[in-house]
Design an enzyme around this catalytic site. Sequence first.
Site, PDB file in Angstrom:
ATOM      1  N   GLY A 105      28.132 -38.743 -61.604  1.00 31.10           N
ATOM      2  CA  GLY A 105      28.920 -38.323 -60.541  1.00 31.10           C
ATOM      3  C   GLY A 105      28.900 -36.892 -60.191  1.00 31.10           C
ATOM      4  N   GLU A 120      26.212 -36.199 -57.870  1.00 38.20           N
ATOM      5  CA  GLU A 120      26.329 -37.103 -56.649  1.00 38.20           C
ATOM      6  C   GLU A 120      27.319 -36.115 -56.002  1.00 38.20           C
ATOM      7  OE1 GLU A 120      26.330 -41.621 -56.884  1.00 38.20           O
ATOM      8  OE2 GLU A 120      27.638 -40.819 -58.242  1.00 38.20           O
ATOM      9  N   GLU A 147      22.596 -42.839 -65.413  1.00 44.17           N
ATOM     10  CA  GLU A 147      23.706 -44.032 -65.260  1.00 44.17           C
ATOM     11  C   GLU A 147      22.744 -45.291 -65.797  1.00 44.17           C
ATOM     12  OE1 GLU A 147      25.747 -41.599 -62.103  1.00 44.17           O
ATOM     13  OE2 GLU A 147      23.709 -41.843 -62.758  1.00 44.17           O
ATOM     14  N   ALA A 165      31.417 -39.644 -64.065  1.00 43.65           N
ATOM     15  CA  ALA A 165      32.495 -40.551 -63.939  1.00 43.65           C
ATOM     16  C   ALA A 165      33.286 -40.321 -65.277  1.00 43.65           C
ATOM     17  CB  ALA A 165      32.352 -41.684 -63.328  1.00 43.65           C
TER      18      ALA A 165
END
Length: 260
Positions: free
Chosen positions: A111, A114, A134, A65
Site C-alpha cells: 500500500g 500504491e 501482496e 496496509a
Amino acid sequence: MSARKYVNWTKENGIAVVTIDNPPVNVLSEAVGLEIRECVHEIEYDEEVVVLILTGAGRAFMAGADIKEFPSKMAPGEAKKMALEHFHTYNKLDYLPKPTIAALNGITLGGGLELAMTCDIRIAGESVKLGLPEIKLGLFPGAGGTQRLPRLIGEGRAKELMFMGDPIDAQEAHRIGLVNKVVPDDQVMNAAMEMANVLRTRTLTALSRIKKAVDKGLEMDLVNGVLYEAELIDEVFQTEDIVEGCNAFFEKREAKFKHR
C-alpha cells in the site's frame, strides 16, 4: 498546521509537507487513511499552498496496509469495502489540483507503493526498496496498484513485479520509470524541497491544468485528448497570470504569479 495522531502537515513558502508517523513502519490503517484524506483536503483549499510533499517519519515511507486489520475483512464484501476506502484515500491525493512529490525516505511496499504512485513525482533514497509483495500473502494489490503500475511502467514489467512479489532497489525503479530521481538517503527531503521550491514559483493556473490534461488525457484517445487540452489552454489564456507572465517576458524580469 495540524495536530493528528498519525499524519500531520506543515506549511512554509507555499510548500506543504505531509508526514506519516505510525511507528514502526507507517502502515496504512483505516485511521491513517482518514488522516491523510483530512490533511489533503485542508491543503487543497489552502490558497497559500502550491506544492505538496508526502513523506514518512523514521525508516519507512510506508510498509503497506495494516495486516492486523485483515482478519476482520474476510467476510464477503468486507475486503471490497476496505479496498475502496484505501482507494478513496489515494484518489484524494491523486486528484489534488496541485503538484505532489513523494519523498521516499525508506521502505515503500504494498500500500505504500500504491500511495507513492498517486503522487506526480517520486524521489527515492538510494537504499530504498520498492515493491508489491501482496502475492506472498495470497493477495494482490487492491487499492489501485493493478491499475496505476501498468500506466507508469508498462504491462509486462508491472505484471512481473506483482506476480513475483519481490522488491526492487531504487536504481532499478529509476531505470523502469517508477521513480523520477534517486539521491543519497540523507538528501531525499532536500531534493524534494529543491524541486518544490522551483514549482512554487510557477502558477497554479497552469500547473493544475497540466495535471488535468495529462491525467484525463491518458483515459482518452489522442484526438479527444488534444481537444481537451485545447479547452484547458483556452482557460489559461483568460487568467491574470498569463498577462503577468507575458509582461515579465517583455520586461525581462521574473514573473510574480498570484495563481489567478
